[in-house]
Design a protein around this motif. Structure first.
Motif, PDB file in Angstrom:
ATOM      1  N   ASN A 187      75.823 -34.759  40.048  1.00 24.43           N
ATOM      2  CA  ASN A 187      75.293 -35.910  39.303  1.00 24.43           C
ATOM      3  C   ASN A 187      74.662 -36.948  40.222  1.00 24.43           C
ATOM      4  O   ASN A 187      73.792 -37.716  39.803  1.00 24.43           O
ATOM      5  CB  ASN A 187      76.409 -36.558  38.480  1.00 24.43           C
ATOM      6  N   ALA A 188      75.109 -36.960  41.484  1.00 19.63           N
ATOM      7  CA  ALA A 188      74.561 -37.913  42.459  1.00 19.63           C
ATOM      8  C   ALA A 188      73.278 -37.396  43.114  1.00 19.63           C
ATOM      9  O   ALA A 188      72.645 -38.122  43.881  1.00 19.63           O
ATOM     10  CB  ALA A 188      75.599 -38.213  43.533  1.00 19.63           C
ATOM     11  N   GLY A 189      72.933 -36.144  42.820  1.00 19.54           N
ATOM     12  CA  GLY A 189      71.679 -35.609  43.351  1.00 19.54           C
ATOM     13  C   GLY A 189      71.816 -34.554  44.423  1.00 19.54           C
ATOM     14  O   GLY A 189      70.816 -34.124  45.010  1.00 19.54           O
ATOM     15  N   ALA A 190      73.044 -34.087  44.682  1.00 18.25           N
ATOM     16  CA  ALA A 190      73.252 -33.059  45.701  1.00 18.25           C
ATOM     17  C   ALA A 190      73.270 -31.679  45.068  1.00 18.25           C
ATOM     18  O   ALA A 190      73.565 -31.526  43.881  1.00 18.25           O
ATOM     19  CB  ALA A 190      74.559 -33.300  46.438  1.00 18.25           C
ATOM     20  N   ALA A 191      72.959 -30.678  45.881  1.00 22.36           N
ATOM     21  CA  ALA A 191      73.132 -29.284  45.485  1.00 22.36           C
ATOM     22  C   ALA A 191      74.485 -28.830  46.014  1.00 22.36           C
ATOM     23  O   ALA A 191      74.779 -29.006  47.206  1.00 22.36           O
ATOM     24  CB  ALA A 191      72.021 -28.422  46.061  1.00 22.36           C
ATOM     25  N   VAL A 192      75.321 -28.273  45.148  1.00 21.30           N
ATOM     26  CA  VAL A 192      76.628 -27.777  45.560  1.00 21.30           C
ATOM     27  C   VAL A 192      76.510 -26.283  45.825  1.00 21.30           C
ATOM     28  O   VAL A 192      76.034 -25.530  44.975  1.00 21.30           O
ATOM     29  CB  VAL A 192      77.696 -28.056  44.491  1.00 21.30           C
ATOM     30  N   VAL A 193      76.921 -25.850  47.020  1.00 22.08           N
ATOM     31  CA  VAL A 193      76.779 -24.449  47.425  1.00 22.08           C
ATOM     32  C   VAL A 193      78.149 -23.896  47.795  1.00 22.08           C
ATOM     33  O   VAL A 193      79.031 -24.634  48.233  1.00 22.08           O
ATOM     34  CB  VAL A 193      75.813 -24.316  48.617  1.00 22.08           C
ATOM     35  N   PRO A 194      78.345 -22.562  47.617  1.00 19.68           N
ATOM     36  CA  PRO A 194      79.650 -21.971  47.967  1.00 19.68           C
ATOM     37  C   PRO A 194      80.009 -22.172  49.435  1.00 19.68           C
ATOM     38  O   PRO A 194      81.163 -22.425  49.782  1.00 19.68           O
ATOM     39  CB  PRO A 194      79.463 -20.487  47.632  1.00 19.68           C
ATOM     40  N   SER A 195      79.030 -22.040  50.303  1.00 24.94           N
ATOM     41  CA  SER A 195      79.231 -22.282  51.737  1.00 24.94           C
ATOM     42  C   SER A 195      77.899 -22.696  52.340  1.00 24.94           C
ATOM     43  O   SER A 195      76.823 -22.314  51.841  1.00 24.94           O
ATOM     44  CB  SER A 195      79.786 -21.036  52.435  1.00 24.94           C
ATOM     45  N   THR A 233      69.918 -39.195  49.588  1.00 26.04           N
ATOM     46  CA  THR A 233      68.768 -38.670  48.853  1.00 26.04           C
ATOM     47  C   THR A 233      67.687 -39.739  48.715  1.00 26.04           C
ATOM     48  O   THR A 233      66.491 -39.446  48.721  1.00 26.04           O
ATOM     49  CB  THR A 233      69.184 -38.155  47.463  1.00 26.04           C
ATOM     50  N   GLY A 234      68.122 -41.001  48.645  1.00 27.33           N
ATOM     51  CA  GLY A 234      67.162 -42.098  48.606  1.00 27.33           C
ATOM     52  C   GLY A 234      66.370 -42.227  49.893  1.00 27.33           C
ATOM     53  O   GLY A 234      65.243 -42.753  49.898  1.00 27.33           O
ATOM     54  N   LEU A 235      66.943 -41.727  50.983  1.00 27.68           N
ATOM     55  CA  LEU A 235      66.225 -41.720  52.261  1.00 27.68           C
ATOM     56  C   LEU A 235      65.222 -40.577  52.348  1.00 27.68           C
ATOM     57  O   LEU A 235      64.449 -40.513  53.308  1.00 27.68           O
ATOM     58  CB  LEU A 235      67.230 -41.595  53.419  1.00 27.68           C
ATOM     59  N   GLY A 236      65.266 -39.672  51.363  1.00 26.40           N
ATOM     60  CA  GLY A 236      64.352 -38.544  51.360  1.00 26.40           C
ATOM     61  C   GLY A 236      64.959 -37.252  51.862  1.00 26.40           C
ATOM     62  O   GLY A 236      64.249 -36.253  52.043  1.00 26.40           O
ATOM     63  N   LEU A 237      66.286 -37.224  52.083  1.00 24.01           N
ATOM     64  CA  LEU A 237      66.952 -36.009  52.552  1.00 24.01           C
ATOM     65  C   LEU A 237      67.386 -35.147  51.363  1.00 24.01           C
ATOM     66  O   LEU A 237      67.772 -35.671  50.324  1.00 24.01           O
ATOM     67  CB  LEU A 237      68.176 -36.365  53.396  1.00 24.01           C
ATOM     68  N   ASP A 238      67.308 -33.846  51.527  1.00 23.90           N
ATOM     69  CA  ASP A 238      67.869 -32.911  50.556  1.00 23.90           C
ATOM     70  C   ASP A 238      69.311 -32.643  50.967  1.00 23.90           C
ATOM     71  O   ASP A 238      69.568 -32.179  52.085  1.00 23.90           O
ATOM     72  CB  ASP A 238      67.080 -31.599  50.541  1.00 23.90           C
ATOM     73  N   VAL A 239      70.251 -32.924  50.092  1.00 25.10           N
ATOM     74  CA  VAL A 239      71.666 -32.856  50.454  1.00 25.10           C
ATOM     75  C   VAL A 239      72.336 -31.651  49.806  1.00 25.10           C
ATOM     76  O   VAL A 239      72.226 -31.439  48.594  1.00 25.10           O
ATOM     77  CB  VAL A 239      72.408 -34.140  50.032  1.00 25.10           C
ATOM     78  N   GLU A 240      73.020 -30.850  50.634  1.00 24.47           N
ATOM     79  CA  GLU A 240      73.853 -29.749  50.165  1.00 24.47           C
ATOM     80  C   GLU A 240      75.306 -30.071  50.484  1.00 24.47           C
ATOM     81  O   GLU A 240      75.619 -30.487  51.598  1.00 24.47           O
ATOM     82  CB  GLU A 240      73.469 -28.426  50.844  1.00 24.47           C
ATOM     83  N   VAL A 241      76.169 -29.890  49.492  1.00 21.61           N
ATOM     84  CA  VAL A 241      77.593 -30.148  49.671  1.00 21.61           C
ATOM     85  C   VAL A 241      78.343 -28.842  49.465  1.00 21.61           C
ATOM     86  O   VAL A 241      78.137 -28.149  48.460  1.00 21.61           O
ATOM     87  CB  VAL A 241      78.098 -31.209  48.677  1.00 21.61           C
ATOM     88  N   GLU A 242      79.203 -28.514  50.409  1.00 21.60           N
ATOM     89  CA  GLU A 242      79.993 -27.298  50.287  1.00 21.60           C
ATOM     90  C   GLU A 242      80.995 -27.464  49.148  1.00 21.60           C
ATOM     91  O   GLU A 242      81.667 -28.506  49.033  1.00 21.60           O
ATOM     92  CB  GLU A 242      80.719 -27.027  51.609  1.00 21.60           C
ATOM     93  N   SER A 243      81.079 -26.481  48.289  1.00 20.45           N
ATOM     94  CA  SER A 243      81.937 -26.555  47.109  1.00 20.45           C
ATOM     95  C   SER A 243      83.377 -26.897  47.504  1.00 20.45           C
ATOM     96  O   SER A 243      83.948 -26.304  48.411  1.00 20.45           O
ATOM     97  CB  SER A 243      81.911 -25.226  46.355  1.00 20.45           C
ATOM     98  N   GLY A 244      83.942 -27.866  46.794  1.00 20.42           N
ATOM     99  CA  GLY A 244      85.319 -28.275  47.052  1.00 20.42           C
ATOM    100  C   GLY A 244      85.478 -29.282  48.170  1.00 20.42           C
ATOM    101  O   GLY A 244      86.596 -29.711  48.459  1.00 20.42           O
TER     102      GLY A 244
END
Length: 405
Positions: A52-60, A27-38
């Motif tokens: 808390n680290a700045g990622a969006a958690v998505v179901p898939s 995220t510090g590089l300017g990327l929007d990060v999505e993390v798959e739940s689990g």
């Protein structure tokens, strides 16, 4: 640009391609990060940690919307085909064994980076996933052996008598082998090792092991990797190793040639020459095995030559995944460091004049850039074409040279 972190689908795979720490870096590089739940649960990272680290958690993950896709295990062709043209992928690609996926990546215009192809140069060390994961595997294989050996590893002098140290023999002194030597030595074993690369002798000694020198040709390829011995030299190697194997309480094999089936170092007869209760751990089981008859993920009890006992043959599978917290910590940094090299102001900028970028890139703009993989696919296409036309001839398969790393 949107970067997606996959939840690994392969059964038994517990690692993850990003940790909360590396999400902060991305995220510090300017990327929007999505993390798959689990995705990080097995390696000790909850969805809340990623948020808390700045990622969006998505179901898939919606693969078609991702600009960057980060993974651990090689993708399947369906996943590769779902990415949009121009998307960038970073992860282990295993190109020599995943040719359908490579074909799908090229056909879809995906720019894929296979971490196995990271050049072995100083400034690329922080991106070298083969090295980081071999470190974990080499440590783990000694623990697996110690748990199965019906003896102590260290020397004990007690009032009831003296217990001699276990004798451990390690074949292959790459990163995994050296880590195995060091770990066995720290557990108190008497350790010896062999490798067909002459430079390994000093490295083995530095880890506290005794190098076994055989009367064989040297066999070192570019980048410090081993190259495969000819058939007659391989047979001679096994004959020379046989007495050393017979004296060992624990045998650990770690030898691999990048892009090819693991070399056969130990025959079944050599295993049967060991004492009852001995343990053999084959770290190369998933790539064909260094030990004859090894089965990935299974323990086999091989009868001794005299039939009075058995030797345990362990086909180690997913050793790095067995320690997912630290394996993921290292792997995720490899991924984020490579992305950092290619990212400027939140955008991926591919500089193919950079030897790390060029060397690691597997496919780009519809072209397979890794020559050995391109040759293997061409040979496969030729075989398929010959069969379809009933020509009775087959295109030659990839040569040893074409698979060299």
């Amino acid at each position: 640009m949107k970067a997606g972190i996959a939840r690994e689908a392969l059964d038994g795979e517990r690692r993850v391609a990003a940790t909360p720490e590396t999400v902060t870096q991305l995220t510090g590089l300017g990327l929007d990060v999505e993390v798959e739940s689990g995705a990080g649960v097995a390696s000790g990272h909850s969805d809340a940690d990623y948020q808390n680290a700045g990622a969006a958690v998505v179901p898939s993950l919606e693969l078609g919307t991702l600009d960057v896709y980060c993974h651990v295990r090689p993708m399947d062709p369906t996943t590769a085909g779902a990415l949009h043209r121009g998307a960038v992928t970073v992860g282990l690609g295993s190109p020599s064994s995943e040719l359908p996926t490579v074909r799908a990546l090229a056909a879809g215009g995906v720019t894929s980076f296979a971490l196995e192809l990271v050049p072995r140069i100083s400034r690329a060390q922080s991106m070298d996933a083969l090295t980081s994961q071999a470190l974990v595997a080499g440590y783990r294989c000694v623990l697996e052996a110690a748990m199965r050996l019906p003896r102590f590893f260290p020397l004990y002098m007690t009032a009831a008598g003296t217990i001699p140290p276990a004798r451990v023999l390690v074949l292959g002194a790459g990163v995994a082998g050296l880590q195995a030597i060091g770990t066995a030595k720290r557990l108190g074993a008497r350790v010896s090792a062999n490798d067909i690369r002459p430079a390994s002798a000093d490295e083995v000694a530095s880890m506290g092991g005794t190098f076994i020198k055989l009367d064989l040709e040297t066999a070192e390829a570019s980048g410090g990797y081993a190259r495969e011995l000819s058939a007659d030299r391989g047979a001679l190697q096994r004959a020379l190793l046989a007495p050393h194997v017979a004296q060992a309480d624990v045998l650990i094999t770690t030898a691999a040639v990048p892009g090819r089936r693991a070399p056969l170092l130990v025959s079944r007869e050599m295993v049967q020459g060991m004492r009852a209760g001995s343990v053999v751990v084959d770290l190369a089981a998933e790539s064909g095995g260094n030990v004859e008859g090894v089965i990935p993920g299974q323990d086999q009890h091989i009868p001794t030559a005299d039939g009075q006992g058995t030797i345990t043959l362990v086909g180690l599978k997913d050793p790095a995944s067995a320690m997912p917290a630290d394996a993921s910590r290292l792997y995720a940094k490899n991924v984020s460091n490579l992305l950092a090299l290619m990212t400027k102001d939140g955008t991926i900028n591919l500089d193919f004049d950079d030897e790390v970028v060029a060397g690691t890139c597997l496919t780009h703009d519809g072209v397979i850039l890794h020559a050995p993989t391109a040759e293997a696919l061409a040979a496969l296409a030729g075989e398929t074409s010959g069969e379809a036309h009933g020509s009775g001839t087959r295109a030659p398969g990839p040569t040893a040279a074409s698979h060299g790393s």
